[in-house]
Scaffold this motif. Structure first.
Motif, PDB file in Angstrom:
ATOM      1  N   VAL A 162       0.862  -1.181   0.000  1.00 19.71           N
ATOM      2  CA  VAL A 162       0.000   0.000   0.000  1.00 19.71           C
ATOM      3  C   VAL A 162       0.900   1.233   0.000  1.00 19.71           C
ATOM      4  O   VAL A 162       1.591   1.493   0.980  1.00 19.71           O
ATOM      5  CB  VAL A 162      -0.933   0.033   1.229  1.00 19.71           C
ATOM      6  N   ALA A 163       0.900   1.950  -1.104  1.00 17.99           N
ATOM      7  CA  ALA A 163       1.689   3.181  -1.206  1.00 17.99           C
ATOM      8  C   ALA A 163       0.852   4.360  -0.713  1.00 17.99           C
ATOM      9  O   ALA A 163      -0.378   4.295  -0.717  1.00 17.99           O
ATOM     10  CB  ALA A 163       2.117   3.403  -2.651  1.00 17.99           C
ATOM     11  N   VAL A 164       1.536   5.408  -0.297  1.00 21.30           N
ATOM     12  CA  VAL A 164       0.831   6.589   0.225  1.00 21.30           C
ATOM     13  C   VAL A 164       1.371   7.841  -0.454  1.00 21.30           C
ATOM     14  O   VAL A 164       2.582   8.020  -0.565  1.00 21.30           O
ATOM     15  CB  VAL A 164       1.002   6.718   1.755  1.00 21.30           C
ATOM     16  N   THR A 165       0.467   8.680  -0.910  1.00 19.76           N
ATOM     17  CA  THR A 165       0.826   9.987  -1.478  1.00 19.76           C
ATOM     18  C   THR A 165       0.115  11.062  -0.668  1.00 19.76           C
ATOM     19  O   THR A 165      -1.108  11.026  -0.522  1.00 19.76           O
ATOM     20  CB  THR A 165       0.374  10.085  -2.955  1.00 19.76           C
ATOM     21  N   TYR A 166       0.902  11.981  -0.132  1.00 20.09           N
ATOM     22  CA  TYR A 166       0.343  13.104   0.626  1.00 20.09           C
ATOM     23  C   TYR A 166       0.229  14.309  -0.302  1.00 20.09           C
ATOM     24  O   TYR A 166       1.172  14.616  -1.031  1.00 20.09           O
ATOM     25  CB  TYR A 166       1.242  13.478   1.806  1.00 20.09           C
ATOM     26  N   ILE A 167      -0.911  14.972  -0.247  1.00 22.69           N
ATOM     27  CA  ILE A 167      -1.122  16.199  -1.004  1.00 22.69           C
ATOM     28  C   ILE A 167      -1.424  17.307   0.000  1.00 22.69           C
ATOM     29  O   ILE A 167      -2.420  17.257   0.711  1.00 22.69           O
ATOM     30  CB  ILE A 167      -2.299  16.057  -1.998  1.00 22.69           C
ATOM     31  N   GLY A 168      -0.588  18.312   0.036  1.00 23.04           N
ATOM     32  CA  GLY A 168      -0.806  19.426   0.951  1.00 23.04           C
ATOM     33  C   GLY A 168       0.437  20.294   1.043  1.00 23.04           C
ATOM     34  O   GLY A 168       1.472  19.934   0.498  1.00 23.04           O
ATOM     35  N   ILE A 169       0.248  21.344   1.611  1.00 17.06           N
ATOM     36  CA  ILE A 169      -0.723  21.849   2.567  1.00 17.06           C
ATOM     37  C   ILE A 169      -1.907  22.462   1.799  1.00 17.06           C
ATOM     38  O   ILE A 169      -1.722  23.418   1.060  1.00 17.06           O
ATOM     39  CB  ILE A 169      -0.076  22.899   3.487  1.00 17.06           C
ATOM     40  N   MET A 170      -3.088  21.910   1.987  1.00 16.29           N
ATOM     41  CA  MET A 170      -4.232  22.335   1.191  1.00 16.29           C
ATOM     42  C   MET A 170      -4.675  23.766   1.497  1.00 16.29           C
ATOM     43  O   MET A 170      -4.963  24.535   0.595  1.00 16.29           O
ATOM     44  CB  MET A 170      -5.417  21.386   1.432  1.00 16.29           C
ATOM     45  N   LYS A 171      -4.746  24.130   2.787  1.00 14.77           N
ATOM     46  CA  LYS A 171      -5.377  25.408   3.136  1.00 14.77           C
ATOM     47  C   LYS A 171      -4.588  26.616   2.661  1.00 14.77           C
ATOM     48  O   LYS A 171      -5.149  27.695   2.545  1.00 14.77           O
ATOM     49  CB  LYS A 171      -5.647  25.485   4.638  1.00 14.77           C
ATOM     50  N   THR A 172      -3.308  26.445   2.374  1.00 16.59           N
ATOM     51  CA  THR A 172      -2.517  27.577   1.890  1.00 16.59           C
ATOM     52  C   THR A 172      -2.159  27.425   0.418  1.00 16.59           C
ATOM     53  O   THR A 172      -1.390  28.224  -0.107  1.00 16.59           O
ATOM     54  CB  THR A 172      -1.218  27.711   2.716  1.00 16.59           C
ATOM     55  N   SER A 173      -2.699  26.419  -0.246  1.00 20.19           N
ATOM     56  CA  SER A 173      -2.318  26.168  -1.645  1.00 20.19           C
ATOM     57  C   SER A 173      -2.948  27.202  -2.573  1.00 20.19           C
ATOM     58  O   SER A 173      -4.010  27.754  -2.294  1.00 20.19           O
ATOM     59  CB  SER A 173      -2.739  24.763  -2.055  1.00 20.19           C
ATOM     60  N   VAL A 174      -2.260  27.441  -3.676  1.00 13.21           N
ATOM     61  CA  VAL A 174      -2.757  28.362  -4.703  1.00 13.21           C
ATOM     62  C   VAL A 174      -3.076  27.552  -5.957  1.00 13.21           C
ATOM     63  O   VAL A 174      -2.749  26.369  -6.056  1.00 13.21           O
ATOM     64  CB  VAL A 174      -1.717  29.460  -5.018  1.00 13.21           C
ATOM     65  N   GLU A 175      -3.722  28.198  -6.894  1.00 11.51           N
ATOM     66  CA  GLU A 175      -4.200  27.506  -8.104  1.00 11.51           C
ATOM     67  C   GLU A 175      -3.067  26.792  -8.839  1.00 11.51           C
ATOM     68  O   GLU A 175      -3.235  25.659  -9.306  1.00 11.51           O
ATOM     69  CB  GLU A 175      -4.890  28.527  -9.030  1.00 11.51           C
ATOM     70  N   LYS A 176      -1.922  27.437  -8.948  1.00 13.19           N
ATOM     71  CA  LYS A 176      -0.800  26.839  -9.671  1.00 13.19           C
ATOM     72  C   LYS A 176      -0.345  25.544  -8.990  1.00 13.19           C
ATOM     73  O   LYS A 176      -0.083  24.539  -9.654  1.00 13.19           O
ATOM     74  CB  LYS A 176       0.367  27.837  -9.742  1.00 13.19           C
ATOM     75  N   GLN A 177      -0.270  25.565  -7.673  1.00 10.91           N
ATOM     76  CA  GLN A 177       0.135  24.363  -6.922  1.00 10.91           C
ATOM     77  C   GLN A 177      -0.876  23.249  -7.111  1.00 10.91           C
ATOM     78  O   GLN A 177      -0.522  22.092  -7.314  1.00 10.91           O
ATOM     79  CB  GLN A 177       0.295  24.694  -5.442  1.00 10.91           C
ATOM     80  N   ARG A 178      -2.145  23.601  -7.065  1.00 12.97           N
ATOM     81  CA  ARG A 178      -3.185  22.574  -7.238  1.00 12.97           C
ATOM     82  C   ARG A 178      -3.128  21.959  -8.633  1.00 12.97           C
ATOM     83  O   ARG A 178      -3.352  20.762  -8.792  1.00 12.97           O
ATOM     84  CB  ARG A 178      -4.564  23.174  -6.957  1.00 12.97           C
ATOM     85  N   ALA A 179      -2.833  22.761  -9.626  1.00 10.49           N
ATOM     86  CA  ALA A 179      -2.710  22.224 -10.988  1.00 10.49           C
ATOM     87  C   ALA A 179      -1.538  21.245 -11.066  1.00 10.49           C
ATOM     88  O   ALA A 179      -1.621  20.205 -11.745  1.00 10.49           O
ATOM     89  CB  ALA A 179      -2.526  23.373 -11.976  1.00 10.49           C
TER      90      ALA A 179
END
Length: 193
Positions: A162-179
């Motif tokens: 079982v591999a794990v991928t963390y995505i964050g920090i969500m609350k401070t992310s900007v559109e470019k980071q989310r893309a």
């Protein structure tokens, strides 16, 4: 033979970033030629409360029966969810409570503390969004949601690695980071990881 991938999104909000991540993984997997189905748990019609515990079996609703067939058929499970209060969203926990039952996902041996793992032969990935650095979540909290899903649920039932991928920090992310995160998850889907 095509790999059969099932993506399971645990975020109940259709407008959430988790929906976008789940869809990106599916699109990447489909582009690579894999079969890739998607379950949005929040869209299913079922009672998430295992109201009798394990003392009395509840009938599985049609949406849970369909989900169970997809899980049985899948070679690789991809779980997408946010971390809320160090755990899984309630609807996702209820989905697991109702489906990962004795005789389906595992079976305790008679007069023994040991059990048979009934979902062996499958692999998984967890994609989890968090509002803090992954290292902080690991050091100061001990990765509670990952321990719960990876170790106490999936590996308990024989699903590994079982591999794990963390995505964050969500609350401070900007559109470019989310893309960039969407592109990263799409690429994971292309590689079937």
């Amino acid at each position: 033979m095509k790999k059969n991938i099932l993506i399971i999104n645990g975020h109940p909000n259709k407008e959430s970033f988790n929906y976008a991540l789940a869809n990106a993984y599916q699109q990447g997997a489909l582009k690579s030629g894999a079969q890739a189905e998607l379950i949005h748990i929040g869209e299913l019609n079922f009672n998430p409360n295992l109201q009798y515990g394990y003392s009395k079996r509840m009938d599985l609703e049609p949406d849970l029966l369909a989900s169970l067939e997809k899980i049985k058929k899948a070679d690789h499970l991809v779980w997408v969810h946010p971390v809320w209060w160090g755990g899984l969203p309630a609807i996702m926990k209820g989905f697991i409570d109702r489906l990962f039952l004795p005789g389906i996902a595992y079976q305790y041996r008679e007069n023994s503390v040991w059990w048979d793992k009934l979902l062996t032969g499958k692999t998984a990935r967890i994609i989890t969004t968090i509002d803090q650095p992954a290292w902080y979540y690991w050091i100061f909290y001990g990765n509670p949601s990952v321990n719960q899903l990876k170790k106490s649920t999936l590996e308990f039932c024989g699903i590994k690695p079982v591999a794990v991928t963390y995505i964050g920090i969500m609350k401070t992310s900007v559109e470019k980071q989310r893309a960039q995160w969407i592109a990263k998850i799409y690429q994971l889907g292309e590689k079937h990881k």
